[in-house]
Design a protein around this motif. Structure first.
Motif, mmCIF file in Angstrom:
data_model
loop_
_atom_site.group_PDB
_atom_site.id
_atom_site.type_symbol
_atom_site.label_atom_id
_atom_site.label_comp_id
_atom_site.label_asym_id
_atom_site.label_seq_id
_atom_site.Cartn_x
_atom_site.Cartn_y
_atom_site.Cartn_z
ATOM 1 N N THR A 1 -35.560 27.809 18.550
ATOM 2 C CA THR A 1 -35.012 27.887 19.904
ATOM 3 C C THR A 1 -34.709 29.335 20.228
ATOM 4 O O THR A 1 -34.388 30.129 19.335
ATOM 5 N N GLN A 2 -34.816 29.652 21.502
ATOM 6 C CA GLN A 2 -34.552 31.011 21.954
ATOM 7 C C GLN A 2 -33.814 30.951 23.285
ATOM 8 O O GLN A 2 -34.308 30.357 24.234
ATOM 9 N N GLU A 3 -32.602 31.550 23.314
ATOM 10 C CA GLU A 3 -31.902 31.664 24.590
ATOM 11 C C GLU A 3 -32.673 32.624 25.467
ATOM 12 O O GLU A 3 -33.240 33.605 24.989
ATOM 13 N N MET A 4 -32.693 32.317 26.765
ATOM 14 C CA MET A 4 -33.373 33.204 27.701
ATOM 15 C C MET A 4 -32.835 33.013 29.101
ATOM 16 O O MET A 4 -32.125 32.048 29.362
ATOM 17 N N ARG A 5 -33.149 33.965 29.967
ATOM 18 C CA ARG A 5 -32.739 33.831 31.355
ATOM 19 C C ARG A 5 -33.373 32.567 31.919
ATOM 20 O O ARG A 5 -34.540 32.261 31.633
ATOM 21 N N THR A 6 -32.612 31.862 32.712
ATOM 22 C CA THR A 6 -33.093 30.597 33.251
ATOM 23 C C THR A 6 -34.350 30.787 34.090
ATOM 24 O O THR A 6 -35.283 29.988 33.998
ATOM 25 N N SER A 7 -34.400 31.836 34.867
ATOM 26 C CA SER A 7 -35.599 32.069 35.690
ATOM 27 C C SER A 7 -36.839 32.253 34.811
ATOM 28 O O SER A 7 -37.912 31.714 35.116
ATOM 29 N N ASP A 8 -36.692 32.970 33.702
ATOM 30 C CA ASP A 8 -37.819 33.160 32.787
ATOM 31 C C ASP A 8 -38.202 31.856 32.100
ATOM 32 O O ASP A 8 -39.381 31.533 31.937
ATOM 33 N N ALA A 9 -37.185 31.098 31.683
ATOM 34 C CA ALA A 9 -37.439 29.828 30.999
ATOM 35 C C ALA A 9 -38.174 28.849 31.911
ATOM 36 O O ALA A 9 -39.138 28.197 31.494
ATOM 37 N N ILE A 10 -37.734 28.750 33.149
ATOM 38 C CA ILE A 10 -38.388 27.839 34.096
ATOM 39 C C ILE A 10 -39.807 28.303 34.382
ATOM 40 O O ILE A 10 -40.742 27.491 34.435
ATOM 41 N N ASN A 11 -39.991 29.604 34.542
ATOM 42 C CA ASN A 11 -41.326 30.145 34.774
ATOM 43 C C ASN A 11 -42.273 29.792 33.621
ATOM 44 O O ASN A 11 -43.396 29.338 33.840
ATOM 45 N N LEU A 12 -41.811 29.983 32.395
ATOM 46 C CA LEU A 12 -42.632 29.633 31.229
ATOM 47 C C LEU A 12 -42.954 28.139 31.198
ATOM 48 O O LEU A 12 -44.090 27.741 30.932
ATOM 49 N N ALA A 13 -41.936 27.325 31.463
ATOM 50 C CA ALA A 13 -42.135 25.875 31.427
ATOM 51 C C ALA A 13 -43.146 25.423 32.474
ATOM 52 O O ALA A 13 -43.996 24.558 32.205
ATOM 53 N N LEU A 14 -43.066 25.992 33.656
ATOM 54 C CA LEU A 14 -44.024 25.627 34.708
ATOM 55 C C LEU A 14 -45.441 26.050 34.342
ATOM 56 O O LEU A 14 -46.389 25.291 34.530
ATOM 57 N N LYS A 15 -45.577 27.252 33.795
ATOM 58 C CA LYS A 15 -46.909 27.726 33.394
ATOM 59 C C LYS A 15 -47.470 26.905 32.238
ATOM 60 O O LYS A 15 -48.665 26.635 32.179
ATOM 61 N N ALA A 16 -46.608 26.519 31.299
ATOM 62 C CA ALA A 16 -47.055 25.745 30.138
ATOM 63 C C ALA A 16 -47.085 24.245 30.415
ATOM 64 O O ALA A 16 -47.522 23.468 29.562
ATOM 65 N N GLN A 17 -46.585 23.839 31.564
ATOM 66 C CA GLN A 17 -46.526 22.427 31.969
ATOM 67 C C GLN A 17 -45.794 21.575 30.933
ATOM 68 O O GLN A 17 -46.290 20.560 30.456
ATOM 69 N N VAL A 18 -44.592 22.056 30.585
ATOM 70 C CA VAL A 18 -43.738 21.318 29.648
ATOM 71 C C VAL A 18 -42.473 20.872 30.378
ATOM 72 O O VAL A 18 -42.135 21.421 31.431
ATOM 73 N N PRO A 19 -41.755 19.886 29.825
ATOM 74 C CA PRO A 19 -40.553 19.377 30.500
ATOM 75 C C PRO A 19 -39.441 20.425 30.611
ATOM 76 O O PRO A 19 -39.289 21.298 29.758
ATOM 77 N N ILE A 20 -38.687 20.288 31.699
ATOM 78 C CA ILE A 20 -37.481 21.089 31.912
ATOM 79 C C ILE A 20 -36.327 20.103 31.974
ATOM 80 O O ILE A 20 -36.322 19.192 32.807
ATOM 81 N N TYR A 21 -35.355 20.275 31.078
ATOM 82 C CA TYR A 21 -34.206 19.377 31.011
ATOM 83 C C TYR A 21 -32.941 20.104 31.458
ATOM 84 O O TYR A 21 -32.883 21.324 31.426
ATOM 85 N N ALA A 22 -31.942 19.322 31.825
ATOM 86 C CA ALA A 22 -30.620 19.875 32.144
ATOM 87 C C ALA A 22 -29.596 19.075 31.357
ATOM 88 O O ALA A 22 -29.693 17.843 31.258
#
Length: 134
Positions: free
Chosen positions: A34-55
């Protein structure tokens, strides 16, 4: 090159107006990192990789809301009695802290202190039930 793959992103907490997130990666050897990261970067990566985003539940309790309840409230005209906000007919238990805070400001501006006290109590109830430890 690095042979890692993104599995998911989790928005883990909301504190003092800031969202905190982490990403979960799998290495080629099958290790989970796991890697902490800025939320904007994390969401950007998730959208590009087409993986789930959880809250996390604490994030949902603070800023989440029921779409159906929100839609009903936004599309209906608020009930005002002599310009006093009628929260008795609203399902405020499903509102997040941000929306409740906005309603509280409106109630105070209208000098509707009974409504303001109910909103204040609900905000305190939500805030005290949140656990910011992740």
């Amino acid at each position: 090159m690095f042979n890692i793959r993104l599995l998911e992103v989790t928005i883990s907490r909301f504190f003092d107006g800031i969202y905190y997130s982490f990403a979960v990666f799998a290495t080629e050897a099958g290790e989970i990192k796991t890697q902490e990261m800025r939320t904007s970067d994390a969401i950007n990566l998730a959208l590009k990789a087409q993986v789930p985003i959880y809250a996390s539940l604490s994030v949902l309790n603070d800023v989440g809301f029921s779409y159906d309840t929100y839609r009903d409230i936004v599309t209906q005209e608020f009930s005002f009695d002599e310009e006093i906000l009628d929260i008795e007919n609203m399902a405020i238990e499903s509102f997040g802290v941000n929306m409740l805070t906005d309603l509280l400001k409106d109630a105070i501006a209208k000098e509707d202190y009974i409504t303001a006290s109910k909103l204040r109590d609900r905000i305190k109830e939500i805030s005290s039930s949140q656990d910011f430890d992740c």
